[in-house]
Design a protein around this motif. Structure first.
Motif, PDB file in Angstrom:
ATOM      1  N   SER A 173       0.867  -0.972   0.039  1.00 51.43           N
ATOM      2  CA  SER A 173      -0.005   0.005  -0.135  1.00 51.43           C
ATOM      3  C   SER A 173       0.896   1.452   0.079  1.00 51.43           C
ATOM      4  CB  SER A 173      -0.893  -0.143   1.252  1.00 51.43           C
ATOM      5  OG  SER A 173      -0.075  -0.005   2.523  1.00 51.43           O
ATOM      6  N   ARG A 174       2.139   1.169   0.418  1.00 48.91           N
ATOM      7  CA  ARG A 174       3.021   2.490   0.474  1.00 48.91           C
ATOM      8  C   ARG A 174       3.922   2.446  -0.559  1.00 48.91           C
ATOM      9  NH1 ARG A 174       5.812   2.305   6.646  1.00 48.91           N
ATOM     10  NH2 ARG A 174       3.799   2.095   7.883  1.00 48.91           N
ATOM     11  N   CYS A 175       4.202   1.455  -1.350  1.00 46.56           N
ATOM     12  CA  CYS A 175       5.171   1.638  -2.569  1.00 46.56           C
ATOM     13  C   CYS A 175       4.740   0.641  -3.824  1.00 46.56           C
ATOM     14  CB  CYS A 175       6.694   0.972  -2.194  1.00 46.56           C
ATOM     15  SG  CYS A 175       6.778  -0.474  -1.301  1.00 46.56           S
ATOM     16  N   GLY A 176       3.511  -0.066  -3.673  1.00 47.85           N
ATOM     17  CA  GLY A 176       3.136  -0.815  -4.755  1.00 47.85           C
ATOM     18  C   GLY A 176       3.781  -2.332  -4.792  1.00 47.85           C
ATOM     19  N   ALA A 177       3.004  -3.057  -5.365  1.00 49.50           N
ATOM     20  CA  ALA A 177       3.218  -4.703  -5.286  1.00 49.50           C
ATOM     21  C   ALA A 177       4.705  -4.889  -6.160  1.00 49.50           C
ATOM     22  CB  ALA A 177       2.250  -5.390  -5.823  1.00 49.50           C
ATOM     23  N   GLN A 178       4.963  -4.144  -7.256  1.00 55.39           N
ATOM     24  CA  GLN A 178       6.097  -4.359  -7.919  1.00 55.39           C
ATOM     25  C   GLN A 178       7.396  -4.059  -6.973  1.00 55.39           C
ATOM     26  OE1 GLN A 178       6.293  -2.385 -11.713  1.00 55.39           O
ATOM     27  NE2 GLN A 178       8.393  -3.188 -12.246  1.00 55.39           N
ATOM     28  N   SER A 179       7.226  -2.961  -6.454  1.00 55.11           N
ATOM     29  CA  SER A 179       8.380  -2.466  -5.405  1.00 55.11           C
ATOM     30  C   SER A 179       8.449  -3.349  -4.404  1.00 55.11           C
ATOM     31  CB  SER A 179       8.067  -0.951  -4.888  1.00 55.11           C
ATOM     32  OG  SER A 179       9.390  -0.588  -4.177  1.00 55.11           O
ATOM     33  N   ALA A 180       7.552  -4.005  -3.646  1.00 56.48           N
ATOM     34  CA  ALA A 180       7.710  -4.663  -2.732  1.00 56.48           C
ATOM     35  C   ALA A 180       8.214  -6.126  -3.002  1.00 56.48           C
ATOM     36  CB  ALA A 180       6.086  -5.093  -2.018  1.00 56.48           C
ATOM     37  N   ALA A 181       7.731  -6.672  -4.320  1.00 59.70           N
ATOM     38  CA  ALA A 181       8.692  -7.838  -4.880  1.00 59.70           C
ATOM     39  C   ALA A 181       9.968  -7.866  -4.964  1.00 59.70           C
ATOM     40  CB  ALA A 181       7.648  -8.161  -6.030  1.00 59.70           C
ATOM     41  N   TYR A 182      10.501  -6.475  -5.722  1.00 61.45           N
ATOM     42  CA  TYR A 182      11.670  -6.356  -5.697  1.00 61.45           C
ATOM     43  C   TYR A 182      12.624  -6.198  -4.137  1.00 61.45           C
ATOM     44  CZ  TYR A 182      16.132  -3.799  -6.600  1.00 61.45           C
ATOM     45  OH  TYR A 182      17.420  -3.533  -6.842  1.00 61.45           O
ATOM     46  N   GLN A 183      11.979  -5.708  -3.261  1.00 62.51           N
ATOM     47  CA  GLN A 183      12.576  -5.757  -1.964  1.00 62.51           C
ATOM     48  C   GLN A 183      12.526  -6.948  -1.422  1.00 62.51           C
ATOM     49  OE1 GLN A 183      11.462  -2.098   0.343  1.00 62.51           O
ATOM     50  NE2 GLN A 183      10.044  -1.633  -1.064  1.00 62.51           N
ATOM     51  N   LEU A 184      11.637  -8.078  -1.799  1.00 68.45           N
ATOM     52  CA  LEU A 184      11.657  -9.301  -1.025  1.00 68.45           C
ATOM     53  C   LEU A 184      12.949 -10.063  -2.044  1.00 68.45           C
ATOM     54  CD1 LEU A 184       8.017 -10.474  -1.085  1.00 68.45           C
ATOM     55  CD2 LEU A 184       9.451 -10.280   0.954  1.00 68.45           C
ATOM     56  N   ARG A 185      12.963  -9.723  -2.967  1.00 66.21           N
ATOM     57  CA  ARG A 185      14.063 -10.531  -3.644  1.00 66.21           C
ATOM     58  C   ARG A 185      15.305 -10.090  -3.441  1.00 66.21           C
ATOM     59  NH1 ARG A 185      15.311 -13.523  -8.393  1.00 66.21           N
ATOM     60  NH2 ARG A 185      16.831 -12.555  -9.638  1.00 66.21           N
ATOM     61  N   GLU A 186      15.568  -8.782  -3.197  1.00 64.50           N
ATOM     62  CA  GLU A 186      16.680  -7.970  -2.945  1.00 64.50           C
ATOM     63  C   GLU A 186      17.142  -8.508  -1.563  1.00 64.50           C
ATOM     64  OE1 GLU A 186      20.165  -5.665  -3.869  1.00 64.50           O
ATOM     65  OE2 GLU A 186      18.695  -6.413  -5.176  1.00 64.50           O
ATOM     66  N   PHE A 187      16.476  -8.615  -0.694  1.00 62.28           N
ATOM     67  CA  PHE A 187      16.748  -8.665   0.857  1.00 62.28           C
ATOM     68  C   PHE A 187      16.589  -9.915   1.349  1.00 62.28           C
ATOM     69  CE2 PHE A 187      15.630  -4.013   0.371  1.00 62.28           C
ATOM     70  CZ  PHE A 187      16.857  -3.614   0.370  1.00 62.28           C
TER      71      PHE A 187
END
Length: 346
Positions: free
Chosen positions: A83-97
């Protein structure tokens, strides 16, 4: 003995935020993360070999419920992130971290986003309490927002009793009179007779049996064909215009495609030889970017195939879908063939 994981608290905007500040929120998050680790440590280190069958069963069931509760908290936090940054950005952060693969990161981010976007808070609460599994939440997130489906509460009642694949096969709200009124109105608008409307509904109901996986995901025709081949069943799955089971730029036709050609063409289209010795010929040549799709294939035996290439014979595809060889065009550049000599009468 199982220790329930602590409930996550949210640091809000008002007085609580001014009292604790960002440092306080970080401290709360760190404290709760430590408490969660402590809860998991409490169930670790058990000698599994010393447990009786009933104790081992209780442990597995308890751990499944504990896992559901942790996943509920995880999806709630991930939903806030989307809700803060969008599903695409959240998915990127999951993959990254977290080193999660991209497909899993996208799937989980979209699930969390859907739960928050459609206000399915009761589903998240049931998951946090260990009453349902994440696979149940996937079914509810996919089906509940759609028209003519059960409500979230009705889905949850089923999910607390049945596995998710069973729930996925029964998504319609049969008991609602409004549903039948809507279906009748839609059928009338589409010009369907009552019989055709009923058949359409029955086809939709039967489509529930074409679902597989822990969340009842619908299977494509290609997946069904692959499963059938693995089970030593040779399927023929195709639509009325023979367009199914296309293999794109793969040159050789598959066994399933050859079966479809045998049914459609009935053998060689040049000499009507039976299907067994024929091969799948590309109507638009493969070298000219012709695709290995049913509409671009025709059954030809070896002699007819050789003759076609030698004389550049064209193939016509009529509306019924069965190709046919066109008669060779007359070549005006060459002299006409001389008629054979006949014996003169005395």
């Amino acid at each position: 003995m199982f220790i329930d994981p602590p409930a996550y608290r949210t640091c809000g905007d008002g007085s609580a935020a001014s009292t604790t500040g960002s440092t306080g929120c970080a401290a709360v998050a760190e404290h709760e993360a430590g408490a969660a680790v402590t809860a998991l440590d409490a169930v670790a280190g058990v000698d599994l070999g010393a447990l009786s069958n009933s104790d081992l069963e209780d442990r597995v069931v308890g751990l499944v419920a504990l896992r559901a509760r942790v996943e509920g908290e995880y999806l709630a936090a991930l939903g806030e992130m989307t809700s803060r940054c969008g599903a695409q950005s959240a998915a990127y952060q999951l993959r990254e971290f977290t080193r999660m693969n991209a497909a899993q990161a996208r799937t989980e981010s979209r699930l969390a986003e859907s739960l928050v976007e459609h206000d399915l808070s009761a589903t998240l609460d049931a998951l946090k309490c260990g009453q349902i599994q994440t696979s149940h939440a996937k079914v509810i997130a996919r089906e509940a927002p759609q028209k003519h489906r059960r409500s979230e509460d009705e889905f949850l009642e089923l999910c607390r009793t049945y596995p998710c694949d069973t729930v996925a096969r029964n998504p319609l709200a049969y008991e609602s009179l409004a549903v039948y009124a809507d279906l009748e109105a839609e059928a009338a608008a589409a010009g369907l007779s009552p019989i055709d409307a009923e058949l359409a509904l029955q086809r939709f109901e039967r489509s529930g049996s074409m679902r597989m996986g822990d969340d009842g995901t619908p299977l494509s025709a290609r997946q069904l064909a692959d499963y059938a081949v693995d089970a030593n069943v040779l399927p023929a799955v195709f639509s009325a215009d023979w367009s199914q089971l296309a293999l794109g730029r793969t040159r050789n036709a598959s066994d399933a495609q050859r079966l479809i050609l045998a049914v459609r063409d009935g053998g060689c289209i040049g000499c009507e030889l039976t299907s067994e010795p024929t091969r799948a010929h590309h109507i638009q040549y493969f070298e000219n970017n012709g695709l290995t799709e049913i509409p671009n294939l025709a059954s030809l035996c070896e002699p007819c195939h050789h003759d076609l290439h030698q004389h550049d014979t064209k193939i016509d595809t009529p509306p019924d879908g069965r190709p046919r060889l066109l008669p060779p065009e007359h070549d005006h550049s060459s002299p006409p063939a001389r008629a054979p000599a006949t014996a003169r009468s005395p």
